[in-house]
Design an enzyme around this catalytic site. Structure first.
Site, PDB file in Angstrom:
ATOM      1  CG  ASP A  46      -1.688   1.230   1.452  1.00  0.00           C
ATOM      2  OD1 ASP A  46      -2.376   1.660   0.509  1.00  0.00           O
ATOM      3  OD2 ASP A  46      -1.603   1.809   2.554  1.00  0.00           O
ATOM      4  CG  ASP A  48      -2.197   7.378   0.650  1.00  0.00           C
ATOM      5  OD1 ASP A  48      -1.233   7.617  -0.094  1.00  0.00           O
ATOM      6  OD2 ASP A  48      -3.370   7.695   0.372  1.00  0.00           O
ATOM      7  CE  LYS A 198      -5.201  -0.004  -1.860  1.00  0.00           C
ATOM      8  NZ  LYS A 198      -4.343   0.323  -0.709  1.00  0.00           N
TER       9      LYS A 198
END
Length: 295
Positions: A46, A48, A198
């Site tokens: 990922d 952020d 995702k």
């Protein structure tokens, strides 16, 4: 298009390099060691708060504001949303939807080549200053083992590709904005790459690349990414929000927290950086209100 060098190793001072080496050694001592040159294994990261401090869309917003893409009011809103994210250590779905709608409105009618060039300019500096060294060490651990490594993020695909390239990753999966004849339409292709989306993207990629997910690793900070983390044989939580930390403890997942002063899982307490962003957003809002009254 602005040409950028590939930054497999971001430039750092000797003390920062020493700290990075220490974090890498500590992580490698406790973590699953990637099997060298395993063609069926890969790692998914990922973005952020996992790789970047804060949110990629916020840094993109600042860069676009400086290039007069939008107003001071929009900048205040971006700052408040970033402050909320930093203070709570979690994503707010309403904030994400608002950022998505505003970003799409800003780029509608713009040429894709123009935005890609601007993103390259913005994120060269961001990558240099805002990467978590501990997570970069984990990325490099998998690269050094000869494994493929992908960035998987709700950030725009243009941004995701730049971050992945500068870190030497294999590639990136990001949210795709629709474009016709090289011009953005203001719509998305298939929605935000977030949550279950995702997991679906990683599953499709694994099928295409002939990966065995039980031999793969995934890294994220957010409970929204539990579907992706649950797919792989080696899930890791990095700088987790409180919900993901609880889930990790219940399921025996490894936890890595690189945030200064946050290793005791005190997610609800504001950090100095978070307070600084919040103070800046508040000051900007007050200044804007005063200017309106004066007018």
């Amino acid at each position: 298009m602005v040409a950028l060098r590939r930054l497999t190793h971001v430039r750092r001072s000797p003390s920062e390099q020493s700290a990075l080496a220490g974090e890498a050694a500590a992580a490698a001592a406790e973590d699953h060691t990637p099997t060298p040159d395993d063609p069926r294994a890969a790692a998914f990261f990922d973005c952020d708060n996992t790789i970047l401090r804060g949110a990629a869309i916020f840094y993109l917003g600042i860069g676009l504001y400086r290039r007069r893409f939008f107003t001071r009011r929009d900048m205040v809103r971006f700052a408040w949303q970033q402050a909320w994210f930093r203070l709570h250590g979690a994503e707010d779905p309403a904030h994400m939807a608002d950022a998505k709608d505003r970003a799409l409105g800003l780029v509608a009618g713009k040429r894709t080549a123009e935005l890609e060039e601007i993103c390259e300019e913005i994120f060269e500096d961001v990558i240099t200053r805002k990467i978590w060294p501990g997570t970069q060490a984990l990325v490099q651990l998998h690269l050094d083992a000869g494994q493929r490594v992908w960035l998987v993020t709700a950030a725009p695909q243009e941004v995701a590709r730049i971050i992945a390239r500068q870190l030497g990753m294999t590639g990136a999966l990001g949210t795709v904005a629709e474009a016709v004849d090289g011009v953005y339409t203001g719509r998305l292709v298939g929605g935000l790459l977030h949550g279950e989306a995702k997991a679906a993207a990683v599953t499709a990629l694994a099928r295409r690349e002939r990966l065995e997910l039980s031999r793969c690793a995934a890294f994220s900070d957010s409970a929204n990414d539990i579907p992706m983390l649950a797919l792989v044989g080696h899930p890791y939580v990095v700088n987790p929000d409180s919900a993901l930390r609880r889930h990790a403890r219940a399921n025996g997942w490894r936890v890595r927290d690189f945030r200064t002063g946050r290793k005791a899982a005190r997610i609800g307490l504001p950090t100095a950086a978070g307070l600084g962003v919040l103070a800046g957003a508040t000051a900007a809002a007050v200044a804007l209100r005063r200017r309106r009254r004066a007018a």
